[in-house]
Motif scaffolding. Structure first.
Motif, short mmCIF file in Angstrom:
data_model
loop_
_atom_site.label_atom_id
_atom_site.label_comp_id
_atom_site.label_asym_id
_atom_site.label_seq_id
_atom_site.Cartn_x
_atom_site.Cartn_y
_atom_site.Cartn_z
N ASP A 1 -2.37 12.60 -8.85
CA ASP A 1 -3.29 11.67 -9.27
C ASP A 1 -2.37 10.53 -10.27
OD1 ASP A 1 -5.29 13.37 -8.49
OD2 ASP A 1 -5.89 13.84 -10.50
N GLU A 2 -2.91 9.29 -10.06
CA GLU A 2 -2.14 8.03 -10.69
C GLU A 2 -2.79 7.76 -12.02
OE1 GLU A 2 -0.33 4.96 -8.48
OE2 GLU A 2 -0.80 3.57 -10.17
N VAL A 3 -2.49 8.11 -13.19
CA VAL A 3 -3.12 8.11 -14.44
C VAL A 3 -2.42 7.22 -15.21
CG1 VAL A 3 -4.28 9.31 -16.44
CG2 VAL A 3 -4.22 10.61 -14.27
N GLU B 1 0.86 -1.40 -0.05
CA GLU B 1 0.11 0.04 -0.04
C GLU B 1 0.77 1.34 -0.03
OE1 GLU B 1 -4.20 0.79 2.22
OE2 GLU B 1 -2.39 1.29 3.51
N HIS B 2 0.55 2.22 -0.99
CA HIS B 2 1.14 3.52 -1.18
C HIS B 2 0.39 4.41 -1.70
CE1 HIS B 2 1.76 1.63 -5.09
NE2 HIS B 2 1.76 2.79 -5.53
N THR B 3 1.03 5.73 -1.50
CA THR B 3 0.04 6.71 -1.84
C THR B 3 0.94 7.53 -2.81
OG1 THR B 3 0.78 8.27 -0.28
CG2 THR B 3 -1.27 7.16 -0.07
N HIS B 4 0.61 8.67 -3.69
CA HIS B 4 1.32 9.50 -4.74
C HIS B 4 0.67 10.92 -4.20
CE1 HIS B 4 2.70 6.03 -6.77
NE2 HIS B 4 1.64 5.63 -7.08
N SER B 5 1.51 12.05 -4.52
CA SER B 5 1.17 13.36 -4.14
C SER B 5 0.45 13.97 -5.53
CB SER B 5 2.55 14.11 -3.88
OG SER B 5 3.37 14.04 -4.74
N GLY C 1 8.49 12.05 -12.55
CA GLY C 1 8.01 10.77 -12.79
C GLY C 1 7.43 10.01 -11.38
N TRP C 2 7.81 8.87 -11.44
CA TRP C 2 6.90 7.98 -10.36
C TRP C 2 7.82 8.32 -9.19
CZ3 TRP C 2 7.92 3.77 -6.92
CH2 TRP C 2 6.90 3.37 -6.69
N VAL C 3 7.04 8.80 -7.92
CA VAL C 3 7.25 8.99 -6.40
C VAL C 3 6.27 8.43 -5.64
CG1 VAL C 3 8.30 10.70 -4.85
CG2 VAL C 3 8.68 10.93 -7.30
N PRO D 1 -4.63 5.79 -0.84
CA PRO D 1 -3.93 4.45 -0.48
C PRO D 1 -4.31 3.35 -1.59
CG PRO D 1 -4.68 5.53 1.51
CD PRO D 1 -5.53 6.15 0.38
N HIS D 2 -3.19 2.79 -2.25
CA HIS D 2 -3.45 1.52 -3.32
C HIS D 2 -2.39 0.91 -3.16
CE1 HIS D 2 -1.44 4.75 -5.53
NE2 HIS D 2 -0.84 3.79 -6.09
N TRP D 3 -2.51 -0.20 -3.89
CA TRP D 3 -1.42 -1.01 -4.53
C TRP D 3 -1.76 -1.61 -5.80
CZ3 TRP D 3 -4.60 -2.07 -0.14
CH2 TRP D 3 -5.33 -3.17 -0.24
FE LIG Z 1 0.89 3.70 -7.41
#
Ligand SMILES: [Fe+2]
Ligand SMILES: CSCCC(=O)/C(O)=C/O
Ligand code: NI
Length: 189
Positions: free
Chosen positions: A102-104, A96-100, A162-164, A140-142
């Protein structure tokens, strides 16, 4: 076939609801602020294709998303089952993680499974070719690609780096179903 299963976050064994119809999946996800759309994905791209090939094939869609939503960066994850680093790729997103931001993600081949943890519920979304998902920042998602990954996903970012990800340290992902290898790999390129 795309699929949404919704669970109480304390009960991983019995879904509260299962949807396999795109409109129903979109309605249930839109209701909690998650974007889910069907886009044309009819370019001849197969898992394992290079990032340059995928970006060239979907340049118009990428430009449209960047223009409309202000994304600054794009990359591609393109994996097939014989990739030597598939286990490491899979592990990277499994907790489980988050990003600051939107995950598109736009799936242009194969399938992958996002699981979102929202308001005491767990939304397990099996995304397939043609699905565009937008998970709001801070959710929160995975993500699981199964032990036998077979997909191509275009990733849009507002962050130029990019991805953080920020991992929550919760072990909830271990209690919910992992993705089973996709069965239609040979038919739904
Ligand atoms: Fe993600
Ligand atoms: C389907 S794109 C790879 C996964 C990813 O970028 C992510 O952040 C998963 O949570
Ligand atoms: Ni399928």
């Amino acid at each position: 076939m795309s699929r949404l299963r919704i669970y109480e976050d304390t009960r991983h064994d019995t879904p509260l609801a299962v949807y396999e119809d795109h409109a129903a999946i979109a309605a249930a996800l839109n209701a909690v602020g998650v974007r889910f759309e069907q886009w044309e994905a009819n370019q001849p791209i197969a898992p394992g294709a290079s990032q340059d090939e995928v970006i060239a094939a979907y340049r118009q869609d990428i430009d449209r998303l960047m223009r409309e939503n202000g994304y600054q960066a794009v990359d591609v994850i393109s994996l097939k089952p014989d990739h030597p680093d598939r286990a490491a790729f899979r592990q990277k997103f499994l907790n489980e993680h988050t990003h600051s931001e939107d995950e598109v993600r736009f799936f242009v081949a194969g399938a992958g499974q996002f699981t979102l943890h929202l308001d005491g519920k767990v939304y397990e979304v099996l995304c397939e070719k043609g699905d565009l998902i937008g998970v709001p920042d801070g959710t929160p998602h995975w993500f699981d690609m199964s032990e036998s990954p077979y997909f191509v996903a275009i990733r849009l970012f507002t962050n130029v780096e990019g991805w953080v990800a920020k991992f929550t340290g919760e072990d909830i992902a271990e209690r919910f179903p992992r993705m089973t290898p996709h069965t239609s790999a040979s038919t739904d390129l």
